[in-house]
Motif scaffolding. Structure first.
Motif, PDB file in Angstrom:
ATOM      1  N   SER A 102       1.051  -1.612   0.106  1.00 20.02           N
ATOM      2  CA  SER A 102       0.136   0.062   0.586  1.00 20.02           C
ATOM      3  C   SER A 102       0.914   1.009  -0.053  1.00 20.02           C
ATOM      4  CB  SER A 102      -0.386   0.033   1.379  1.00 20.02           C
ATOM      5  OG  SER A 102      -0.346   0.255   2.482  1.00 20.02           O
ATOM      6  N   GLY A 103       0.253   2.176  -0.361  1.00 19.19           N
ATOM      7  CA  GLY A 103       0.809   3.648   0.143  1.00 19.19           C
ATOM      8  C   GLY A 103       0.153   4.715  -0.440  1.00 19.19           C
ATOM      9  N   HIS A 104       0.748   5.748  -0.548  1.00 16.60           N
ATOM     10  CA  HIS A 104      -0.405   6.794  -1.507  1.00 16.60           C
ATOM     11  C   HIS A 104      -0.653   6.882  -3.166  1.00 16.60           C
ATOM     12  CE1 HIS A 104      -1.348   9.454   1.943  1.00 16.60           C
ATOM     13  NE2 HIS A 104       0.089  10.026   2.146  1.00 16.60           N
ATOM     14  N   ARG A 105      -1.871   7.136  -3.275  1.00 19.78           N
ATOM     15  CA  ARG A 105      -1.988   7.047  -4.926  1.00 19.78           C
ATOM     16  C   ARG A 105      -0.960   7.977  -5.457  1.00 19.78           C
ATOM     17  NH1 ARG A 105      -5.853  11.052  -7.052  1.00 19.78           N
ATOM     18  NH2 ARG A 105      -6.653  11.515  -4.796  1.00 19.78           N
ATOM     19  N   GLY A 106      -0.721   7.144  -6.253  1.00 25.19           N
ATOM     20  CA  GLY A 106       0.869   8.471  -7.160  1.00 25.19           C
ATOM     21  C   GLY A 106       2.264   8.469  -6.438  1.00 25.19           C
ATOM     22  N   CYS A 107       1.841   7.473  -5.397  1.00 19.91           N
ATOM     23  CA  CYS A 107       3.841   7.814  -4.724  1.00 19.91           C
ATOM     24  C   CYS A 107       4.549   6.765  -5.321  1.00 19.91           C
ATOM     25  CB  CYS A 107       3.571   7.810  -3.208  1.00 19.91           C
ATOM     26  SG  CYS A 107       3.080   5.614  -2.934  1.00 19.91           S
ATOM     27  N   GLY A 108       3.859   5.778  -6.225  1.00 22.09           N
ATOM     28  CA  GLY A 108       5.352   5.380  -7.122  1.00 22.09           C
ATOM     29  C   GLY A 108       4.583   3.836  -6.781  1.00 22.09           C
ATOM     30  N   LYS A 109       3.693   3.384  -5.853  1.00 19.13           N
ATOM     31  CA  LYS A 109       2.979   1.647  -6.092  1.00 19.13           C
ATOM     32  C   LYS A 109       4.152   1.236  -7.551  1.00 19.13           C
ATOM     33  CE  LYS A 109      -0.891   2.003  -4.407  1.00 19.13           C
ATOM     34  NZ  LYS A 109      -0.702   3.378  -4.423  1.00 19.13           N
ATOM     35  N   SER A 110       3.387   1.813  -8.474  1.00 20.49           N
ATOM     36  CA  SER A 110       2.903   0.442  -9.671  1.00 20.49           C
ATOM     37  C   SER A 110       4.326   0.626 -10.596  1.00 20.49           C
ATOM     38  CB  SER A 110       1.915   1.470 -10.349  1.00 20.49           C
ATOM     39  OG  SER A 110       0.656   1.074 -10.134  1.00 20.49           O
ATOM     40  N   LEU A 124      -6.235  10.442   3.441  1.00 18.62           N
ATOM     41  CA  LEU A 124      -5.128   9.922   3.323  1.00 18.62           C
ATOM     42  C   LEU A 124      -5.053   9.465   2.111  1.00 18.62           C
ATOM     43  CD1 LEU A 124      -4.590   8.369   6.823  1.00 18.62           C
ATOM     44  CD2 LEU A 124      -2.978  10.144   4.950  1.00 18.62           C
ATOM     45  N   PHE A 125      -7.019   9.450   1.217  1.00 20.22           N
ATOM     46  CA  PHE A 125      -6.309   8.874   0.077  1.00 20.22           C
ATOM     47  C   PHE A 125      -6.215   9.690  -1.197  1.00 20.22           C
ATOM     48  CE2 PHE A 125      -9.483   7.710  -3.180  1.00 20.22           C
ATOM     49  CZ  PHE A 125      -9.081   6.928  -4.314  1.00 20.22           C
ATOM     50  N   SER A 126      -7.479  10.340  -0.524  1.00 20.21           N
ATOM     51  CA  SER A 126      -7.145  12.393  -1.485  1.00 20.21           C
ATOM     52  C   SER A 126      -6.315  12.696  -1.579  1.00 20.21           C
ATOM     53  CB  SER A 126      -8.387  12.654  -1.020  1.00 20.21           C
ATOM     54  OG  SER A 126      -8.215  13.802   0.151  1.00 20.21           O
ATOM     55  N   LEU A 127      -5.149  12.705  -1.205  1.00 16.83           N
ATOM     56  CA  LEU A 127      -3.823  13.308  -1.001  1.00 16.83           C
ATOM     57  C   LEU A 127      -4.071  14.670  -0.430  1.00 16.83           C
ATOM     58  CD1 LEU A 127      -2.113  12.899  -4.560  1.00 16.83           C
ATOM     59  CD2 LEU A 127      -1.522  11.207  -2.289  1.00 16.83           C
ATOM     60  N   ALA A 128      -5.025  14.652   0.568  1.00 19.51           N
ATOM     61  CA  ALA A 128      -5.367  15.915   1.568  1.00 19.51           C
ATOM     62  C   ALA A 128      -4.165  15.798   2.251  1.00 19.51           C
ATOM     63  CB  ALA A 128      -6.243  16.797   2.018  1.00 19.51           C
ATOM     64  N   VAL A 129      -4.056  15.244   3.073  1.00 17.40           N
ATOM     65  CA  VAL A 129      -3.201  14.454   4.562  1.00 17.40           C
ATOM     66  C   VAL A 129      -2.195  13.511   3.587  1.00 17.40           C
ATOM     67  CG1 VAL A 129      -2.886  13.971   6.359  1.00 17.40           C
ATOM     68  CG2 VAL A 129      -4.282  15.662   6.093  1.00 17.40           C
ATOM     69  N   LEU A 130      -0.607  14.305   3.563  1.00 18.83           N
ATOM     70  CA  LEU A 130      -0.161  12.761   3.275  1.00 18.83           C
ATOM     71  C   LEU A 130       1.477  12.396   4.441  1.00 18.83           C
ATOM     72  CD1 LEU A 130       1.829  15.689   0.502  1.00 18.83           C
ATOM     73  CD2 LEU A 130      -0.134  12.826   0.522  1.00 18.83           C
ATOM     74  N   LYS A 131       1.380  11.009   4.212  1.00 20.74           N
ATOM     75  CA  LYS A 131       1.571  10.046   5.327  1.00 20.74           C
ATOM     76  C   LYS A 131       3.093   9.982   5.121  1.00 20.74           C
ATOM     77  CE  LYS A 131       1.596   5.208   7.473  1.00 20.74           C
ATOM     78  NZ  LYS A 131       1.865   6.247   8.639  1.00 20.74           N
ATOM     79  N   TYR A 132       3.686   9.984   5.835  1.00 16.88           N
ATOM     80  CA  TYR A 132       5.292   9.960   5.951  1.00 16.88           C
ATOM     81  C   TYR A 132       5.698   8.850   7.007  1.00 16.88           C
ATOM     82  CZ  TYR A 132       5.232  14.498   3.318  1.00 16.88           C
ATOM     83  OH  TYR A 132       4.639  15.181   2.032  1.00 16.88           O
ATOM     84  N   ASN A 133       7.255   8.636   6.390  1.00 17.95           N
ATOM     85  CA  ASN A 133       7.686   7.567   7.857  1.00 17.95           C
ATOM     86  C   ASN A 133       7.596   7.981   9.203  1.00 17.95           C
ATOM     87  OD1 ASN A 133       8.911   6.050   6.044  1.00 17.95           O
ATOM     88  ND2 ASN A 133      10.729   7.349   6.350  1.00 17.95           N
ATOM     89  N   GLY A 134       6.219   7.534   9.779  1.00 15.95           N
ATOM     90  CA  GLY A 134       5.566   7.666  11.441  1.00 15.95           C
ATOM     91  C   GLY A 134       5.071   9.446  12.052  1.00 15.95           C
ATOM     92  N   ASP A 135       4.436   9.919  10.563  1.00 17.18           N
ATOM     93  CA  ASP A 135       4.256  11.143  10.359  1.00 17.18           C
ATOM     94  C   ASP A 135       3.589  11.374   9.668  1.00 17.18           C
ATOM     95  OD1 ASP A 135       4.057  13.774  11.599  1.00 17.18           O
ATOM     96  OD2 ASP A 135       5.628  14.419  11.642  1.00 17.18           O
ATOM     97  N   ARG A 136       2.497  12.393   9.975  1.00 15.75           N
ATOM     98  CA  ARG A 136       1.582  12.568   8.477  1.00 15.75           C
ATOM     99  C   ARG A 136       1.183  14.592   8.411  1.00 15.75           C
ATOM    100  NH1 ARG A 136      -3.907   9.522  10.637  1.00 15.75           N
ATOM    101  NH2 ARG A 136      -2.940   7.410   9.693  1.00 15.75           N
ATOM    102  N   LYS A 137       1.433  14.770   7.618  1.00 10.72           N
ATOM    103  CA  LYS A 137       1.372  16.362   7.235  1.00 10.72           C
ATOM    104  C   LYS A 137       0.154  16.833   6.307  1.00 10.72           C
ATOM    105  CE  LYS A 137       4.920  17.811   9.886  1.00 10.72           C
ATOM    106  NZ  LYS A 137       5.081  18.087  11.154  1.00 10.72           N
TER     107      LYS A 137
END
Length: 422
Positions: free
Chosen positions: A70-78, A399-412
């Motif tokens: 898993s990961g954010h939409r557009g983070c490069g998963k594919s 998180l799915f809409s990218l309004a909030v971004l999850k980093y290693n152990g943190d969210r911004k």
């Protein structure tokens, strides 16, 4: 058609589109290795789970792994998942079958049952490609039991899709082989045919019967690929799932997860970040291994990596002032998809001329406003109050809409929203 870095102002914008697939341009070296910034722990974990050491599958896994990637939409998963698949697909490791669900299936009409039909079609194609000595008798028996008539599917394929099989090639052509003609199963599930409706209905009523027959096919293939030294085991890799309806994920991986969990094969399934939380908190959570592709904050040290994502595709000398490109990079939030979207929008603002700082800022403002206007009042209040650290449904949507971004152990909060939410 393209010359990288692209100098034609119209093609330059094309190669910056978020759906531009760089996998078909491997010789152009468009891929930028981001491990320096985000680390390689996620890949190392996956290799360990799959029993890979010193570039070899040391031993078959003691259980049949179901890895949720898993990961954010557009983070490069594919892209990362495809590269993992390419590495694992080796006689010393696995026969890895990559299934791009968006290409193979009709996402708009996708139902949970289609997931298992796609596996059958892929495995039959695999058996044919490698000339494996496989018996389909049990599957054919199931088709007869479910009254899935070859004449009916032949008629539907011929009349609605223009697909026919002539002469001797059709001799012994079973129902299931119709679904592995090299055209994928998308035509079969586009719209609603009598056969597809019947098949979905039968799987819903007798899912364990299909699971049992599918496991028999999987076991034959696993034995054959070892006998023929094609690989040391079988691996199924699923990608392209971002556009599947959220309730479908929940049915497949949470509500009716016994069907996936009961398949005797290792699998990697890419899922959106919000679906990953549902799986993580579901009653069958312990049945899955979870690996997340991390986002990373843009810093002075790693900003050149993101700059390179753009400059490998288009000529910086012709199309981006350095300060404008850095502004775009720092508002990307560490998300490759967002980076490309801002860069492409900035090129549009510049009308194909060199992007300067005002163009970059205009693009950032426009995309920030679009993102802000998609938020409900409740979402704005959550962001404004900083209450986005939990797994509530509204937070998962952020998180799915990218309004909030999850980093290693943190969210911004997404940097695009700066100035819109105080």
């Amino acid at each position: 058609m393209y010359q990288f870095p692209e100098e034609n102002k119209f093609r330059a914008r094309e190669v910056l589109e978020v759906d531009f697939d760089i996998r078909q341009y491997t010789q152009a070296s468009l891929y930028v290795e981001l491990d320096i910034a985000r680390g390689s722990d996620y890949r190392n974990e996956m290799m360990y789970l799959l029993g890979i050491e010193e570039d070899q599958l040391m031993d078959m896994t003691p259980s049949y792994l179901k890895i949720i990637f898993s990961g954010h939409r557009g983070c490069g998963k594919s892209l990362e998942l495809f590269r993992i698949h390419e590495y694992l697909n080796s006689p010393e490791r696995y026969i890895s079958t990559f299934i791009d669900m968006e290409k193979e299936l009709e996402i708009a009409h996708f139902e949970p049952e289609d997931f298992f039909v796609s596996i059958i079609a892929q495995l039959i194609s695999l058996a044919q490609a490698y000339n494996l000595d496989i018996s389909f008798a049990q599957l054919d028996e199931l088709a007869k039991d479910w009254a899935l008539e070859e004449e009916e599917i032949e008629k539907e394929f011929a009349s609605e899709k223009g697909i026919t099989v002539e002469g001797e090639a059709k001799a012994g052509f079973s129902f299931w082989k119709w679904l592995s003609l090299g055209i994928g199963i998308k035509p079969f599930f586009t719209g609603s045919t009598k056969t597809s409706r019947k098949l979905r209905e039968k799987i819903k009523k007798e899912p364990l019967k299909l699971q049992s027959r599918l496991n028999e096919l999987i076991q034959q293939i696993r034995e054959q690929i070892r006998v023929k030294h094609l690989g040391r085991d079988l691996l199924l890799v699923f990608d392209g799932t971002e556009k599947i309806r959220y309730d479908i994920y929940k049915n497949l991986f949470v509500n009716d997860s016994f069907l996936i969990r009961g398949l005797n094969v290792n699998m990697i399934c890419a899922v959106p970040i919000n679906a990953a939380y549902d799986i993580q908190t579901g009653v069958s959570a312990d049945s899955y291994e979870r690996v997340m592709l991390p986002m990373f904050r843009i810093t002075k040290n790693n900003a050149p990596l993101f700059t390179e994502i753009v400059t490998r595709r288009v000529s910086q000398e012709l199309y981006f002032e350095e300060d404008a490109l850095l502004e775009i990079v720092h508002h990307s939030g560490g998300c490759p998809r967002q980076l490309l979207k801002i860069a492409s929008t900035a090129m549009r603002k510049a009308l194909g001329k060199k992007v300067e700082l005002p163009h970059a800022r205009a693009a950032i403002k426009l995309l920030g406003q679009e993102l802000f206007e998609k938020l409900e009042k409740a979402h704005v209040d959550i962001i404004r109050n900083g209450n986005y650290l939990h797994a509530d449904e509204d937070v998962r949507e952020l998180l799915f809409s990218l309004a909030v971004l999850k980093y290693n152990g943190d969210r911004k909060v997404n940097p695009l929203l700066k100035g819109f939410i105080q």
